[in-house]
Design a protein around this motif. Structure first.
Motif, PDB file in Angstrom:
ATOM      1  N   TYR A   1      35.144  -5.543 -16.923  1.00 18.68           N
ATOM      2  CA  TYR A   1      36.718  -6.549 -17.137  1.00 18.68           C
ATOM      3  C   TYR A   1      35.965  -8.027 -17.380  1.00 18.68           C
ATOM      4  O   TYR A   1      34.781  -8.614 -16.787  1.00 18.68           O
ATOM      5  N   ASP A   2      37.300  -9.002 -17.756  1.00 19.80           N
ATOM      6  CA  ASP A   2      36.841  -9.649 -18.608  1.00 19.80           C
ATOM      7  C   ASP A   2      37.399 -10.724 -17.806  1.00 19.80           C
ATOM      8  O   ASP A   2      38.129 -12.199 -18.137  1.00 19.80           O
ATOM      9  N   LEU A   3      38.590 -10.656 -16.097  1.00 19.57           N
ATOM     10  CA  LEU A   3      38.601 -11.810 -15.908  1.00 19.57           C
ATOM     11  C   LEU A   3      38.350 -12.942 -14.829  1.00 19.57           C
ATOM     12  O   LEU A   3      39.087 -13.738 -15.088  1.00 19.57           O
ATOM     13  N   LEU A   4      37.300 -12.991 -14.902  1.00 20.10           N
ATOM     14  CA  LEU A   4      36.569 -14.038 -14.461  1.00 20.10           C
ATOM     15  C   LEU A   4      35.563 -14.470 -15.726  1.00 20.10           C
ATOM     16  O   LEU A   4      34.422 -15.052 -15.479  1.00 20.10           O
ATOM     17  N   LYS A   5      35.229 -13.770 -16.675  1.00 20.17           N
ATOM     18  CA  LYS A   5      34.591 -14.502 -18.072  1.00 20.17           C
ATOM     19  C   LYS A   5      33.770 -15.171 -17.614  1.00 20.17           C
ATOM     20  O   LYS A   5      32.642 -15.818 -18.118  1.00 20.17           O
ATOM     21  N   PRO A   6      35.148 -16.600 -17.724  1.00 15.28           N
ATOM     22  CA  PRO A   6      34.334 -17.625 -18.143  1.00 15.28           C
ATOM     23  C   PRO A   6      33.342 -18.590 -17.188  1.00 15.28           C
ATOM     24  O   PRO A   6      32.840 -19.711 -16.934  1.00 15.28           O
ATOM     25  N   LEU A   7      33.173 -18.009 -15.681  1.00 10.68           N
ATOM     26  CA  LEU A   7      32.634 -18.231 -14.078  1.00 10.68           C
ATOM     27  C   LEU A   7      31.003 -17.564 -14.520  1.00 10.68           C
ATOM     28  O   LEU A   7      31.152 -17.059 -14.787  1.00 10.68           O
TER      29      LEU A   7
ATOM     30  N   THR B   1      41.418  -3.206 -21.518  1.00  6.16           N
ATOM     31  CA  THR B   1      40.954  -1.897 -21.603  1.00  6.16           C
ATOM     32  C   THR B   1      39.433  -1.934 -20.923  1.00  6.16           C
ATOM     33  O   THR B   1      38.534  -3.154 -20.708  1.00  6.16           O
ATOM     34  N   ARG B   2      38.818  -1.651 -19.709  1.00  5.36           N
ATOM     35  CA  ARG B   2      38.370  -0.735 -19.344  1.00  5.36           C
ATOM     36  C   ARG B   2      36.747  -0.868 -20.431  1.00  5.36           C
ATOM     37  O   ARG B   2      36.683  -0.170 -20.597  1.00  5.36           O
ATOM     38  N   GLN B   3      35.885  -1.144 -19.489  1.00 10.72           N
ATOM     39  CA  GLN B   3      34.678  -1.932 -20.265  1.00 10.72           C
ATOM     40  C   GLN B   3      33.421  -1.286 -20.223  1.00 10.72           C
ATOM     41  O   GLN B   3      33.393  -0.692 -18.834  1.00 10.72           O
ATOM     42  N   PRO B   4      32.454  -0.893 -20.371  1.00 12.69           N
ATOM     43  CA  PRO B   4      31.335   0.612 -19.413  1.00 12.69           C
ATOM     44  C   PRO B   4      30.738  -0.353 -19.205  1.00 12.69           C
ATOM     45  O   PRO B   4      29.856  -1.674 -19.444  1.00 12.69           O
ATOM     46  N   PRO B   5      30.245  -0.145 -18.156  1.00 11.77           N
ATOM     47  CA  PRO B   5      29.750  -0.596 -17.380  1.00 11.77           C
ATOM     48  C   PRO B   5      28.101  -1.403 -17.981  1.00 11.77           C
ATOM     49  O   PRO B   5      27.546  -0.684 -18.881  1.00 11.77           O
ATOM     50  N   ILE B   6      27.159  -2.381 -17.794  1.00 10.67           N
ATOM     51  CA  ILE B   6      26.435  -3.135 -18.013  1.00 10.67           C
ATOM     52  C   ILE B   6      24.635  -2.431 -17.316  1.00 10.67           C
ATOM     53  O   ILE B   6      24.843  -3.173 -16.561  1.00 10.67           O
ATOM     54  N   ARG B   7      23.628  -2.003 -17.610  1.00 16.12           N
ATOM     55  CA  ARG B   7      22.747  -1.772 -17.165  1.00 16.12           C
ATOM     56  C   ARG B   7      22.340  -2.694 -16.214  1.00 16.12           C
ATOM     57  O   ARG B   7      22.055  -3.556 -16.653  1.00 16.12           O
ATOM     58  N   ALA B   8      21.431  -1.983 -15.266  1.00 16.14           N
ATOM     59  CA  ALA B   8      20.525  -3.540 -14.544  1.00 16.14           C
ATOM     60  C   ALA B   8      19.331  -3.966 -15.482  1.00 16.14           C
ATOM     61  O   ALA B   8      18.990  -3.222 -16.123  1.00 16.14           O
ATOM     62  N   PRO B   9      19.320  -5.503 -15.243  1.00 15.27           N
ATOM     63  CA  PRO B   9      18.236  -5.598 -16.179  1.00 15.27           C
ATOM     64  C   PRO B   9      16.739  -5.615 -15.718  1.00 15.27           C
ATOM     65  O   PRO B   9      16.472  -5.532 -14.698  1.00 15.27           O
ATOM     66  N   ARG B  10      16.526  -5.489 -16.660  1.00 19.67           N
ATOM     67  CA  ARG B  10      14.448  -5.366 -16.423  1.00 19.67           C
ATOM     68  C   ARG B  10      14.024  -6.825 -15.732  1.00 19.67           C
ATOM     69  O   ARG B  10      14.753  -7.869 -15.721  1.00 19.67           O
TER      70      ARG B  10
ATOM     71  N   GLY C   1      33.334 -10.280 -14.770  1.00 20.10           N
ATOM     72  CA  GLY C   1      32.871 -10.352 -16.027  1.00 20.10           C
ATOM     73  C   GLY C   1      32.822 -11.873 -15.868  1.00 20.10           C
ATOM     74  O   GLY C   1      32.835 -12.684 -16.800  1.00 20.10           O
ATOM     75  N   ALA C   2      32.248 -12.444 -14.681  1.00 17.84           N
ATOM     76  CA  ALA C   2      31.645 -13.634 -14.439  1.00 17.84           C
ATOM     77  C   ALA C   2      30.840 -13.039 -15.231  1.00 17.84           C
ATOM     78  O   ALA C   2      29.834 -12.330 -14.957  1.00 17.84           O
ATOM     79  N   THR C   3      29.891 -14.156 -15.172  1.00 15.32           N
ATOM     80  CA  THR C   3      28.238 -13.711 -15.423  1.00 15.32           C
ATOM     81  C   THR C   3      27.513 -14.402 -14.177  1.00 15.32           C
ATOM     82  O   THR C   3      27.805 -15.525 -13.590  1.00 15.32           O
ATOM     83  N   VAL C   4      26.637 -13.566 -14.019  1.00 15.54           N
ATOM     84  CA  VAL C   4      26.003 -13.543 -12.628  1.00 15.54           C
ATOM     85  C   VAL C   4      24.423 -13.133 -12.485  1.00 15.54           C
ATOM     86  O   VAL C   4      23.741 -12.346 -13.848  1.00 15.54           O
ATOM     87  N   ILE C   5      23.817 -14.718 -12.721  1.00 12.62           N
ATOM     88  CA  ILE C   5      21.716 -14.435 -13.083  1.00 12.62           C
ATOM     89  C   ILE C   5      21.681 -14.504 -12.134  1.00 12.62           C
ATOM     90  O   ILE C   5      21.428 -15.972 -10.732  1.00 12.62           O
ATOM     91  N   ARG C   6      21.004 -13.259 -11.680  1.00  9.26           N
ATOM     92  CA  ARG C   6      19.862 -13.595 -10.343  1.00  9.26           C
ATOM     93  C   ARG C   6      18.727 -14.055 -10.226  1.00  9.26           C
ATOM     94  O   ARG C   6      18.210 -13.641 -11.668  1.00  9.26           O
ATOM     95  N   VAL C   7      17.723 -14.733  -9.792  1.00  8.35           N
ATOM     96  CA  VAL C   7      16.817 -15.378  -9.983  1.00  8.35           C
ATOM     97  C   VAL C   7      16.034 -14.557  -8.187  1.00  8.35           C
ATOM     98  O   VAL C   7      16.328 -14.535  -7.198  1.00  8.35           O
TER      99      VAL C   7
END
Length: 403
Positions: free
Chosen positions: A2-8, A364-373, A30-36
């Motif tokens: 979902y896009d509830l947290l899209k700006p974060l 509207t439910r959006q499909p899940p996004i795969r885990a990154p390489r 909906g948050a952008t999560v950057i895993r390091v």
């Protein structure tokens, strides 16, 4: 999704279950999560379960929808990059989730010198900084001693679900949003520390179990598959299927009695023991020695195909025991469940994966996004978030700082 947290924008430096699951839940809303991670992967990059090809299904499960940056955290340059990412400017950034130690280059004190309004959510083992994992917390709070049948005596039983990790991850996601909300109102950053051991013992206390032993002076006994304080247990049908049957509410109890046609027998027990089972779930538990054999005998005369629709029509609470393979093939749980979508992972494997566990009818439910390489988004994030040029990023690659 979902896009509830899209700006974060959240930067995550973590491993294992609790901290990565916090990032997962935030990403699915909906948050952008950057895993390091360390170049080559952190300690959880190859964790079991793994596929026949060696891909970690664990990694793919807990990191769906995140972006991945890989740097050499053993070098000062790599550590500086992680610190810069965690404290990068922007009203919706400066949110950091980690299970790194309190002290060191990722301490809140050190990072907040770069950004005063930084919100750090730190998952820990123990509040005093000592190490703890789900299983060491679980054994310490007494759950293994009340799990399993009475015949085990004092022998502990570990369960395979990392409950304290999962609760801690969910609480960490909640705590980050609470701290972010306060920052919006006050402009103040802060560190929120969430020790696994505190989540474990606080949960036990919240359920009344700590008060129980403190006020009675006794540990709770083992009750096997009987649900403590209520009427619930497993029963076997005429066709050999095992069902979990519960009766918590008055409606569930009356429905069960009617479905199994044991009204007269139950009334007789109530008269003999001067008790009423209609509204008191505790009474049903206390007198399960008489009630359970009635239910057991009645269930044993009918097939699961007969009982299922009957239970449903009368508002009973029940469920079939299934293996995990059966659960994976269950149309209600997986195949026809809108929470799941079949997608191809970075490993090349294709299988159903869940998105957000919440359902929002108005969205509207959006499909899940795969885990990154691992490191898939290193160049993109360094350019967009830190403003590094392609030449600067290329030099970092050449020097082995970034992958």
């Amino acid at each position: 999704m979902y896009d509830l947290l899209k700006p974060l924008r959240i930067v995550e430096a973590s491993s294992f279950v609790a901290s990565p699951s916090a990032g997962l839940y935030l990403a699915q809303m909906g948050a952008t999560v950057i895993r390091v991670d360390q170049i080559g992967g952190g300690p959880d990059f190859n964790r079991w379960p793994r596929s026949d090809t060696g891909a970690s299904l664990y990694w793919e499960g807990l990191n769906k929808g995140k972006k991945s940056v890989a740097v050499d955290l053993g070098r000062p340059e790599g550590r500086a990059l992680l610190a810069a990412l965690a404290t990068a400017p922007g009203d919706d950034g400066g949110l950091f989730v980690t299970n790194y130690p309190v002290d060191g280059f990722l301490s809140h004190e050190t990072l907040s010198r770069r950004r005063a309004d930084l919100v750090t959510v730190r998952v820990m083992g123990q509040a005093n900084g000592g190490p703890a994992l789900d299983y060491t917390v679980n054994c310490a709070v007494g759950i293994p001693q009340i799990t399993g049948p009475a015949s085990l005596g004092d022998h502990p039983v570990n369960h395979v679900l990392p409950a304290w990790d999962l609760l801690t991850g969910a609480y960490a996601a909640f705590a980050l949003l609470a701290a972010e909300r306060q920052r919006r109102e006050t402009g103040r950053g802060q560190e929120v520390r969430i020790p696994l051991s505190d989540v474990g013992i606080a949960t036990i206390a919240n359920l009344g179990q700590l008060a129980e032993v403190l006020t009675t002076g006794d540990n709770r006994a083992r009750y096997g598959n009987d649900v403590y304080g209520a009427f619930g247990r497993d029963y076997v049908t005429a066709d050999g299927k095992r069902l979990m049957v519960m009766a918590i509410t008055p409606r569930q109890w009356s429905g069960l009695v009617k479905a199994l046609d044991i009204d007269d027998a139950v009334a007789r027990i109530e008269g003999e023991r001067d008790v009423s089972f209609a509204k008191d779930e505790g009474a049903r538990f206390e007198h399960r020695d008489a009630l359970a054999p009635l239910v057991e005998a009645a269930v044993a005369t009918r097939t699961s195909a007969e009982l299922g629709p009957l239970f449903d029509s009368l508002g009973c609470c029940w469920g079939p025991y299934q293996t995990m393979i059966e659960a994976a093939r269950d149309p209600v749980l997986v195949r026809d469940n809108p929470v799941f979508a079949t997608i191809e992972q970075a490993s090349g494997l294709t299988y159903p994966v869940p998105g957000a566990m919440a359902t929002i009818p108005q969205a509207t439910r959006q499909p899940p996004i795969r885990a990154p390489r691992l490191g898939e988004h290193s160049d993109e994030v360094l350019a967009d978030l830190l403003g590094l040029s392609s030449g600067a990023i290329g030099r970092l690659h050449d020097e082995g700082v970034v992958a």
